[in-house]
Design an enzyme around this catalytic site. Structure first.
Site, short mmCIF file in Angstrom:
data_model
loop_
_atom_site.label_atom_id
_atom_site.label_comp_id
_atom_site.label_asym_id
_atom_site.label_seq_id
_atom_site.Cartn_x
_atom_site.Cartn_y
_atom_site.Cartn_z
N LYS A 1 104.05 78.97 29.19
CA LYS A 1 102.99 78.27 29.94
C LYS A 1 103.67 77.34 30.93
O LYS A 1 104.79 76.89 30.70
CB LYS A 1 102.13 77.44 28.98
CG LYS A 1 100.75 77.15 29.52
CD LYS A 1 99.83 78.34 29.30
CE LYS A 1 98.48 78.14 29.94
NZ LYS A 1 97.53 79.18 29.48
N ASP B 1 95.37 79.60 35.18
CA ASP B 1 94.74 78.81 34.10
C ASP B 1 93.89 77.77 34.83
O ASP B 1 93.51 77.99 36.00
CB ASP B 1 95.80 78.19 33.19
CG ASP B 1 95.22 77.65 31.89
OD1 ASP B 1 94.97 78.44 30.97
OD2 ASP B 1 94.97 76.43 31.78
P1 NDP Z 1 88.91 76.68 35.80
O1 NDP Z 1 89.79 75.73 36.49
O2 NDP Z 1 88.45 77.90 36.50
O3 NDP Z 1 87.61 75.93 35.26
C1 NDP Z 1 87.66 74.88 34.38
C2 NDP Z 1 86.23 74.38 34.27
O4 NDP Z 1 86.12 73.51 33.15
C3 NDP Z 1 85.79 73.60 35.50
O5 NDP Z 1 84.46 73.88 35.77
C4 NDP Z 1 85.97 72.15 35.06
O6 NDP Z 1 85.11 71.23 35.69
C5 NDP Z 1 85.56 72.28 33.62
N1 NDP Z 1 86.07 71.17 32.84
C6 NDP Z 1 87.28 70.61 32.89
N2 NDP Z 1 87.36 69.62 31.99
C7 NDP Z 1 86.16 69.58 31.40
C8 NDP Z 1 85.61 68.79 30.37
N3 NDP Z 1 86.33 67.82 29.79
N4 NDP Z 1 84.36 69.05 29.97
C9 NDP Z 1 83.63 70.01 30.54
N5 NDP Z 1 84.09 70.77 31.52
C10 NDP Z 1 85.34 70.56 31.94
O7 NDP Z 1 89.66 77.07 34.45
P2 NDP Z 1 89.47 78.36 33.53
O8 NDP Z 1 88.05 78.73 33.44
O9 NDP Z 1 90.47 79.36 33.94
O10 NDP Z 1 89.98 77.78 32.13
C11 NDP Z 1 89.08 77.21 31.19
C12 NDP Z 1 89.72 77.25 29.82
O11 NDP Z 1 89.99 78.61 29.45
C13 NDP Z 1 91.05 76.52 29.67
O12 NDP Z 1 91.15 76.01 28.37
C14 NDP Z 1 92.08 77.64 29.84
O13 NDP Z 1 93.31 77.32 29.24
C15 NDP Z 1 91.37 78.75 29.10
N6 NDP Z 1 91.80 80.11 29.41
C16 NDP Z 1 91.83 80.57 30.69
C17 NDP Z 1 92.19 81.86 30.95
C18 NDP Z 1 92.16 82.45 32.32
O14 NDP Z 1 92.41 83.64 32.45
N7 NDP Z 1 91.84 81.69 33.35
C19 NDP Z 1 92.61 82.77 29.88
C20 NDP Z 1 92.46 82.21 28.55
C21 NDP Z 1 92.09 80.93 28.36
P3 NDP Z 1 85.42 70.62 37.13
O15 NDP Z 1 84.98 71.73 38.06
O16 NDP Z 1 84.59 69.40 37.22
O17 NDP Z 1 86.89 70.36 37.17
O1 2IT Z 2 95.56 81.05 28.28
C1 2IT Z 2 95.71 82.19 28.75
O2 2IT Z 2 95.75 83.20 28.03
C2 2IT Z 2 95.83 82.33 30.21
N1 2IT Z 2 95.72 81.33 30.92
C3 2IT Z 2 96.12 83.66 30.82
C4 2IT Z 2 97.57 84.01 30.70
C5 2IT Z 2 97.99 85.24 31.48
O3 2IT Z 2 99.21 85.43 31.57
O4 2IT Z 2 97.17 85.98 31.98
#
Ligand code: NDP
Ligand code: 2IT
Length: 451
Positions: A126, A166
């Site tokens: 990461k 992420d």
């Molecule tokens: P994004 O940056 O696309 O979106 C994050 C969202 O969460 C935003 O809308 C943000 O709000 C909101 N947010 C941040 N902090 C808070 C909080 N404290 N309470 C409520 N909402 C909050 O990120 P992702 O959707 O990619 O990631 C979200 C989660 O999923 C993370 O934990 C990430 O590690 C996990 N993840 C992501 C993957 C991926 O492929 N992207 C894969 C697997 C897991 P604001 O717009 O106001 O900042």
């Molecule tokens: O938490 C996760 O699994 C990710 N942010 C995606 C990792 C990846 O390499 O696609």
């Protein structure tokens, strides 16, 4: 004292204060795998735990760039290359002001076991930066990404370490990072995943995590309760990549997602959220969710400062299934109690470690179907691995092929986790099932590879 207890003790003394989220993630895993360590002495003999909890290396660098006012900005960049027993280091990059070494160690550690659960040849890593993309112009994002890649490029490669997105890093940022990598190295490598489709990205990578969490939940509910999500009220947190695509798939299968959140508040729309509007607000305009009620005055916006302790109202809303998809520790014990009291029967983690340990205990003791992040949100990295395969073979797979293979792997993960839990006498406990199954795969590879 058991081996597991000794390990936990060691970390309480050494690292706990500095790395609280890392410690939280590690403690859960050590507790889960305790029966395995007790029953098979080879893991202790090969010092697997001691070797697994220390990253192979942590690369830390200064990122200097010039903003739109011609002011010089300095940020920190980090890549935690945790474990490559199963394949090249693989895991996302997070750009958010809360990023530090402890957060990236927790995410990297979880990623090792998540990637192992997929059955695919990928190790765990990461990275990211304390850079805050909020309010930055497109040009500033580009300049930051270029500066970040200038420092990172020498440590990554398609067979070495393959970063992805992420929080704060989506296709736009991956595009800029890829462009800079290509410029520096003159090499058109599949060195990042989540690239835009037009230059090497896979179909469905943006959708993969959100769709995958729904596929996992469908399999879990079918196995545990012979139930489906069709027609059921669902609550979702987050309004980013994972949340929006979980909502999209829930709508497609006939469920009714009624909430989403951002860092400032919760939207509750009892008729089901308007996904087109959400995409417009969050993906195109990048503005606050507050704007949702301008188009839908009958929906409710509840800002965090109007909810006790500055939390989110989202877990206080009646639902059949909950999907925390925002960030770590966003769902605490009180939220869990509210969900249980309101009749929720299933919780699936789209975000990484969104439930606190106390919330997880509450879910497990009330026999809620609980799908932990490292199993439920593996869909993103699964399609990332498909992107690596496509890039290596200079080929492109159809949307339907990616979707079918993703669904198959999410179903396999759910079944493997359930079966492992049963084999170890904790039937229905997907936390232990996921930790044991993931650990075993990595540990056995580490033993076979020697020290
Ligand atoms: P994004 O940056 O696309 O979106 C994050 C969202 O969460 C935003 O809308 C943000 O709000 C909101 N947010 C941040 N902090 C808070 C909080 N404290 N309470 C409520 N909402 C909050 O990120 P992702 O959707 O990619 O990631 C979200 C989660 O999923 C993370 O934990 C990430 O590690 C996990 N993840 C992501 C993957 C991926 O492929 N992207 C894969 C697997 C897991 P604001 O717009 O106001 O900042
Ligand atoms: O938490 C996760 O699994 C990710 N942010 C995606 C990792 C990846 O390499 O696609």
């Amino acid at each position: 004292m058991s081996i597991a207890q000794e390990e936990i003790k060691k970390f309480e003394v050494n690292d706990c204060a500095q790395y609280d989220v890392f410690y939280q993630a590690m403690k859960e895993v050590i507790c889960s795998i305790s029966p395995l360590l007790e029953s098979d002495e080879k893991y202790a003999r090969y010092a697997i735990l001691e070797r697994l909890v220390v990253p192979d290396r942590i690369i830390k660098f200064k990122v200097t760039w010039v903003d739109d006012n011609n002011d010089i900005q300095v940020n920190t960049g980090i890549r935690v290359q945790f474990n490559n027993a199963l394949g090249p280091y693989k895991g996302g990059l997070r750009f958010h002001p809360t990023v530090n070494e402890g957060v990236l160690k927790f995410l990297g550690f979880e990623q090792i076991l998540k990637n192992a659960l997929t059955g695919l040849p990928i190790g765990g890593a990461k990275g990211g930066s304390d850079f805050n993309p909020k309010g930055r112009s497109d040009f500033e994002i580009m300049k930051f990404c270029s500066a970040f890649m200038t420092k990172l490029h020498k440590y990554i490669g398609p067979r070495i370490d393959v970063p992805a997105g992420d929080i704060g890093v989506g296709a736009r940022e991956i595009g800029y990072l890829f462009g800079e990598y290509k410029k520096i190295t003159s090499s058109y490598d599949g060195v990042l995943t989540g690239k835009p489709y037009m230059f090497g990205g896979s179909f469905m990578r943006p959708e993969a995590t959100g769709y995958g969490v729904v596929y996992f939940t469908q399999t879990m509910l079918e196995m545990e309760n012979h139930e489906s999500l069709e027609g059921k009220i669902c609550t979702v947190s987050g309004a980013g990549n994972v949340a929006l695509h979980a909502i999209e798939k829930l709508l497609e299968i006939g469920a009714i997602p009624v909430t989403c959140t951002d860092s400032q508040g919760t939207i509750y729309d009892s008729r089901g959220v308007d996904l087109c509007l959400l995409k417009e607000l969050k993906l195109e305009k990048r503005v606050s969710l507050e704007r949702y009620v301008e188009a839908h005055p009958e929906a409710k916006y509840i800002p965090v400062d109007e909810y006790p302790d500055g939390g989110h109202a989202v877990w206080d809303i009646e639902c059949y299934a909950a999907f925390p998809c925002a960030t770590q520790n966003e769902l605490n014990e009180l939220d869990a109690q509210n969900l249980i009291t309101n009749g929720c029967i299933s919780v699936s983690e789209g975000a990484n470690m969104p439930s606190t340990p106390e919330a997880i205990d509450a879910f497990l003791s009330h026999k809620i179907c609980f799908a932990p992040a490292k199993a439920a949100n593996a869909g993103g990295v699964v399609v990332s691995e498909f992107e690596m395969s496509q890039n290596a073979g200079m080929t492109k797979w159809a949307f339907e092929k990616v979707d079918e293979k993703l669904k198959e792997i999410m179903q396999q993960i759910a079944k493997r986790v359930a079966l492992t839990a049963k084999d170890y006498g904790v039937e229905g406990n997907y936390v232990d099932g996921a930790n044991i199954a993931g650990f075993k795969r990595v540990a056995d590879a580490m033993i076979a590879e020697g020290i």
